[in-house]
Enzyme design. Structure first.
Site, PDB file in Angstrom:
ATOM      1  N   GLY A  28       0.796  -1.227   0.000  1.00 28.07           N
ATOM      2  CA  GLY A  28       0.000   0.000   0.000  1.00 28.07           C
ATOM      3  C   GLY A  28       0.827   1.274   0.000  1.00 28.07           C
ATOM      4  O   GLY A  28       0.368   2.320   0.465  1.00 28.07           O
ATOM      5  N   SER A  29       2.032   1.226  -0.578  1.00 27.94           N
ATOM      6  CA  SER A  29       2.825   2.471  -0.607  1.00 27.94           C
ATOM      7  C   SER A  29       2.187   3.489  -1.551  1.00 27.94           C
ATOM      8  O   SER A  29       2.275   4.706  -1.308  1.00 27.94           O
ATOM      9  CB  SER A  29       4.285   2.190  -0.988  1.00 27.94           C
ATOM     10  OG  SER A  29       4.386   1.748  -2.308  1.00 27.94           O
ATOM     11  N   ASN A  30       1.530   3.035  -2.597  1.00 20.60           N
ATOM     12  CA  ASN A  30       0.808   3.982  -3.468  1.00 20.60           C
ATOM     13  C   ASN A  30      -0.395   4.565  -2.736  1.00 20.60           C
ATOM     14  O   ASN A  30      -0.681   5.758  -2.852  1.00 20.60           O
ATOM     15  CB  ASN A  30       0.379   3.304  -4.770  1.00 20.60           C
ATOM     16  CG  ASN A  30       1.524   3.217  -5.761  1.00 20.60           C
ATOM     17  OD1 ASN A  30       1.903   4.200  -6.380  1.00 20.60           O
ATOM     18  ND2 ASN A  30       2.121   2.032  -5.873  1.00 20.60           N
ATOM     19  N   MET A 106      -3.944  -7.211  -6.933  1.00 19.20           N
ATOM     20  CA  MET A 106      -3.408  -8.240  -7.812  1.00 19.20           C
ATOM     21  C   MET A 106      -4.472  -9.215  -8.336  1.00 19.20           C
ATOM     22  O   MET A 106      -4.225 -10.404  -8.487  1.00 19.20           O
ATOM     23  CB  MET A 106      -2.288  -9.023  -7.084  1.00 19.20           C
ATOM     24  CG  MET A 106      -1.170  -8.139  -6.573  1.00 19.20           C
ATOM     25  SD  MET A 106      -0.458  -7.062  -7.844  1.00 19.20           S
ATOM     26  CE  MET A 106       0.643  -8.203  -8.640  1.00 19.20           C
ATOM     27  N   ARG A 107      -5.671  -8.681  -8.604  1.00 19.08           N
ATOM     28  CA  ARG A 107      -6.716  -9.513  -9.198  1.00 19.08           C
ATOM     29  C   ARG A 107      -7.346  -8.713 -10.331  1.00 19.08           C
ATOM     30  O   ARG A 107      -7.260  -7.487 -10.348  1.00 19.08           O
ATOM     31  CB  ARG A 107      -7.828  -9.835  -8.181  1.00 19.08           C
ATOM     32  CG  ARG A 107      -7.357 -10.443  -6.901  1.00 19.08           C
ATOM     33  CD  ARG A 107      -8.511 -11.018  -6.089  1.00 19.08           C
ATOM     34  NE  ARG A 107      -8.838 -12.356  -6.529  1.00 19.08           N
ATOM     35  CZ  ARG A 107      -9.950 -12.702  -7.171  1.00 19.08           C
ATOM     36  NH1 ARG A 107     -10.876 -11.802  -7.435  1.00 19.08           N
ATOM     37  NH2 ARG A 107     -10.162 -13.946  -7.538  1.00 19.08           N
ATOM     38  N   LEU A 109     -10.332  -6.998 -11.925  1.00 20.45           N
ATOM     39  CA  LEU A 109     -11.567  -6.453 -11.355  1.00 20.45           C
ATOM     40  C   LEU A 109     -12.743  -6.866 -12.234  1.00 20.45           C
ATOM     41  O   LEU A 109     -12.668  -6.774 -13.459  1.00 20.45           O
ATOM     42  CB  LEU A 109     -11.452  -4.929 -11.270  1.00 20.45           C
ATOM     43  CG  LEU A 109     -12.515  -4.215 -10.457  1.00 20.45           C
ATOM     44  CD1 LEU A 109     -12.519  -4.691  -9.007  1.00 20.45           C
ATOM     45  CD2 LEU A 109     -12.270  -2.712 -10.490  1.00 20.45           C
ATOM     46  N   ASN A 123      -5.718   2.155 -12.799  1.00 19.73           N
ATOM     47  CA  ASN A 123      -4.742   1.166 -12.347  1.00 19.73           C
ATOM     48  C   ASN A 123      -3.346   1.725 -12.568  1.00 19.73           C
ATOM     49  O   ASN A 123      -3.147   2.586 -13.430  1.00 19.73           O
ATOM     50  CB  ASN A 123      -4.919  -0.138 -13.133  1.00 19.73           C
ATOM     51  CG  ASN A 123      -3.989  -1.235 -12.648  1.00 19.73           C
ATOM     52  OD1 ASN A 123      -3.762  -1.395 -11.450  1.00 19.73           O
ATOM     53  ND2 ASN A 123      -3.411  -1.990 -13.578  1.00 19.73           N
ATOM     54  N   HIS A 125       0.727   0.452 -13.231  1.00 22.54           N
ATOM     55  CA  HIS A 125       1.526  -0.720 -13.588  1.00 22.54           C
ATOM     56  C   HIS A 125       3.010  -0.327 -13.627  1.00 22.54           C
ATOM     57  O   HIS A 125       3.352   0.715 -14.196  1.00 22.54           O
ATOM     58  CB  HIS A 125       1.082  -1.258 -14.953  1.00 22.54           C
ATOM     59  CG  HIS A 125       1.821  -2.497 -15.326  1.00 22.54           C
ATOM     60  ND1 HIS A 125       1.601  -3.709 -14.710  1.00 22.54           N
ATOM     61  CD2 HIS A 125       2.820  -2.707 -16.215  1.00 22.54           C
ATOM     62  CE1 HIS A 125       2.410  -4.609 -15.214  1.00 22.54           C
ATOM     63  NE2 HIS A 125       3.170  -4.043 -16.135  1.00 22.54           N
ATOM     64  N   ASP A 161      -4.205  -4.848 -17.513  1.00 21.43           N
ATOM     65  CA  ASP A 161      -3.187  -3.872 -17.950  1.00 21.43           C
ATOM     66  C   ASP A 161      -3.384  -3.387 -19.382  1.00 21.43           C
ATOM     67  O   ASP A 161      -2.403  -3.138 -20.098  1.00 21.43           O
ATOM     68  CB  ASP A 161      -1.774  -4.486 -17.823  1.00 21.43           C
ATOM     69  CG  ASP A 161      -1.434  -4.855 -16.381  1.00 21.43           C
ATOM     70  OD1 ASP A 161      -1.957  -4.196 -15.464  1.00 21.43           O
ATOM     71  OD2 ASP A 161      -0.658  -5.801 -16.183  1.00 21.43           O
TER      72      ASP A 161
END
Ligand code: GRF
Length: 217
Positions: A28-30, A106-107, A109, A123, A125, A161
């Protein structure tokens, strides 16, 4: 004597704050960068809720520290993808979320959420898409031997992505880089460009034309 401007201003201010629902799976750094920008008044947005598919995601702790509602939803507690995604959607709606932010989620959506938030899911990437999509963007770029990689922020669609690109920034790959050293420089860029992309959205400056996102200044 009552100031008649006050209530209107208050209402307008409320309306100008975009409510973010942040989806995470890990550190969760973003998320932290977004919270920090929001709390510093750099972003006309606030994190309304954080949802993680992993109970032990450190990002949930970060949310707690800032008094942000945070919920872990385990896929295995739901019979199928559709009911899992509907549960996510319900939480987003319950918190009146305007914009969905995937930050290390990491799934894939589900359609349920994407359809409810058309062009309102972002998102990030850790590579220059369409190069090196998937879960190992940094490792794959390093292994391939590219001299330049980077970061992409894009609108999400039903393909991993793949959605229209909002912002990209290049990051050089140095000789002797390891996955860790490269990741550190990539993350530093992420923490700047994700809040920036969100700010552009909040200010109504992003216009999607087919695959292209035009930034209106
Ligand atoms: C970031 O590198 C992001 O690009 C990728 O997952 C990572 C999440 O990191 N999608 P964090 O959880 O925000 O620290």
């Amino acid at each position: 004597m009552p100031n008649n401007n006050m209530p209107n201003n208050a209402v307008n201010m409320q309306r100008n704050i975009t409510r973010l629902g942040v989806l995470i799976s890990g550190s969760g750094s973003n998320l932290q960068a977004i919270i920090d920008n929001s709390e510093a008044g750099q972003l006309p947005a606030k994190v309304a809720v954080v949802i993680s598919n992993k109970e032990d995601a450190y990002g949930l702790e970060r949310a707690k520290k800032h008094g942000i509602p945070n919920i872990a939803l385990r896929r295995k507690d739901y019979p199928d993808e559709s009911s899992y995604n509907n549960a996510i959607l319900k939480i987003l709606k319950d918190h009146s979320v305007d914009l969905v932010i995937m930050a290390g989620y990491m799934r894939l959506l589900g359609k349920e959420v994407l359809d409810a938030y058309p062009n309102r899911v972002m998102n990030i990437h850790p590579a220059l898409l369409p190069s090196f999509p998937g879960a190992h963007g940094i490792k794959d770029a390093l292994a391939y031997g590219v001299k330049v990689t980077g970061v992409t922020v894009h609108f999400a669609n039903e393909v991993f992505d793949e959605g229209p690109i909002i912002l990209q920034e290049a990051v050089p790959v140095f000789e002797g880089d390891t996955e860790d050293t490269l990741a550190e420089r990539i993350h530093a860029v992420e923490h700047v460009i994700y809040p920036h992309a969100i700010k552009l959205y909040c200010e109504g400056k992003l216009e999607i034309r087919g695959r292209k996102v035009v930034i209106k200044e």
